[in-house]
Design an enzyme around this catalytic site. Structure first.
Site, PDB file in Angstrom:
ATOM      1  N   GLU A  88     -31.976 -13.045 -24.724  1.00 26.15           N
ATOM      2  CA  GLU A  88     -31.163 -11.862 -24.459  1.00 26.15           C
ATOM      3  C   GLU A  88     -31.550 -11.262 -23.105  1.00 26.15           C
ATOM      4  O   GLU A  88     -32.724 -11.189 -22.744  1.00 26.15           O
ATOM      5  CB  GLU A  88     -31.413 -10.822 -25.560  1.00 26.15           C
ATOM      6  CG  GLU A  88     -30.711  -9.496 -25.345  1.00 26.15           C
ATOM      7  CD  GLU A  88     -31.073  -8.453 -26.389  1.00 26.15           C
ATOM      8  OE1 GLU A  88     -30.342  -7.458 -26.497  1.00 26.15           O
ATOM      9  OE2 GLU A  88     -32.091  -8.623 -27.098  1.00 26.15           O
TER      10      GLU A  88
ATOM     11  N   LYS B 275     -22.525  -7.756 -26.762  1.00 24.66           N
ATOM     12  CA  LYS B 275     -23.204  -7.104 -27.875  1.00 24.66           C
ATOM     13  C   LYS B 275     -22.371  -5.927 -28.388  1.00 24.66           C
ATOM     14  O   LYS B 275     -21.998  -5.034 -27.626  1.00 24.66           O
ATOM     15  CB  LYS B 275     -24.581  -6.632 -27.400  1.00 24.66           C
ATOM     16  CG  LYS B 275     -25.556  -6.243 -28.499  1.00 24.66           C
ATOM     17  CD  LYS B 275     -26.926  -5.974 -27.883  1.00 24.66           C
ATOM     18  CE  LYS B 275     -28.000  -5.761 -28.933  1.00 24.66           C
ATOM     19  NZ  LYS B 275     -29.343  -5.553 -28.327  1.00 24.66           N
TER      20      LYS B 275
ATOM     21  N   CYS C 133     -29.671 -10.195 -30.944  1.00 22.16           N
ATOM     22  CA  CYS C 133     -30.724  -9.297 -31.399  1.00 22.16           C
ATOM     23  C   CYS C 133     -30.308  -8.541 -32.666  1.00 22.16           C
ATOM     24  O   CYS C 133     -29.939  -9.151 -33.660  1.00 22.16           O
ATOM     25  CB  CYS C 133     -31.148  -8.376 -30.261  1.00 22.16           C
ATOM     26  SG  CYS C 133     -32.828  -7.693 -30.432  1.00 22.16           S
TER      27      CYS C 133
END
Length: 322
Positions: free
Chosen positions: A45, A136, A170
């Site tokens: 990430e 995200k 994540c």
């Protein structure tokens, strides 16, 4: 489809706040991983240009500092345009090596200064093309100060000759409905790039492997205080190791095939026996016989959000031209 594929996860740190140098490092690591016969290579990430661990950007509730604004502007200056020179260089490396590549970047949304930043996962094909991206959906905690929220249009799954590849970034992986949306796309090789180095993250990726009956590739950065730019923002006292890693590759019953790797940079590889997916789904298919669509129904909005990105940049007319 082939029955076996070699994959890699790369645990490394960027050249923090140096987009061009980090792209160069990314290219070298792609070539190194591909030299081990890998067909799919995954990076952490926010690898380009940095995950700003420990920074405040001068923010407290109710005010922002001038130093914090300058720190953000420097972060923005090193973010990635998609498409742009950085994606062209990574695509060229994918083409030279014949590998699929997934890289976490901080993406600039538009051509104007100060355009919103997104934490994005880019997918490249072995022909060098940019196959897709995922933004995200929900930045975590203080990440919301610096990154915008993605929308359902980038819940990307890539069909390859060895199976369907996709995933979440994540703590999106703590969103049950987001996971179910990806399972519904038929993901067989699930990518989970992260910045979480806690022991509990290992429980998360084991759960995803068991729940999705899929292979899971999770990778994180290994970052020390020494490599943080001293003139960016003072982190204050603390441990030398800021992120210890924890990258790993898991099989569809939650078993470790490689890793977890801690306290150093490295490349983990594993040969995935894709027949294990069929074997694992014998008694649990999350979107098939172990689903109850008569009781539960998931509605996913995959339409792009309407915002400033869809509005043409205003034309500037100078007085002498008017």
């Amino acid at each position: 489809m082939g029955t076996s594929v070699r994959v890699a996860v790369v645990q490394a740190a960027p050249v923090l706040l140096d987009r061009e140098a980090t792209v160069g490092k990314t290219v070298r690591l792609i070539e190194e991983a591909a030299g081990q016969g890998t067909r799919l290579i995954v990076f952490p990430e926010a690898f380009i240009p940095a995950y700003p661990r420990g920074l405040t950007f001068g923010t407290v509730v109710g005010s922002r500092s001038e130093a914090g604004r300058r720190a953000f502007a420097r972060y923005w200056d090193n973010a990635v345009d998609v498409p742009g020179p950085a994606t062209e260089a990574i695509g060229a490396a994918a083409r030279r090596t014949g590998a699929y590549v997934a890289v976490g970047v901080i993406e600039r949304a538009g051509p104007y200064r100060g355009s919103t930043l997104y934490c994005t996962l880019l997918y490249f094909g072995p022909d060098g093309s940019l196959l897709g991206k995922h933004r995200k959906l929900k930045p975590t905690g203080a990440e919301r100060l610096i990154w915008g929220e993605g929308d359902g249009s980038t819940l990307t799954a890539i069909r390859t000759e060895f199976g369907t590849v996709g995933g979440l970034i994540c703590w999106e992986n703590y969103m049950p409905l987001a996971r179910m949306a990806m399972y519904g796309k038929g993901v067989e090789i699930y990518l989970a790039p992260t910045a979480d180095c806690r022991d509990t993250w290992q429980a998360t990726i084991q759960h995803i492997a068991c729940e999705g009956r899929c292979f899971v590739l999770s990778c994180n950065q290994f970052v020390t205080r020494q490599i943080m730019p001293a003139d960016w923002e003072d982190l204050g006292p603390g441990p030398e190791v800021l992120c210890r890693g924890g990258s790993a590759i898991l099989g569809p019953l939650g078993q470790y095939l490689a890793g977890p790797l801690y306290d150093r940079e490295g490349i983990l590889t594993a040969d995935l026996d894709l027949d294990q997916i069929t074997q694992a789904r014998y008694d649990f298919d999350v979107i098939g016989h172990y689903n109850r669509p008569d009781v539960f129904r998931l509605i996913v909005n995959e339409s792009p959000a309407v915002g400033f990105e869809s509005v043409p940049r205003p034309e500037v007319v100078h007085e002498e031209e008017a």
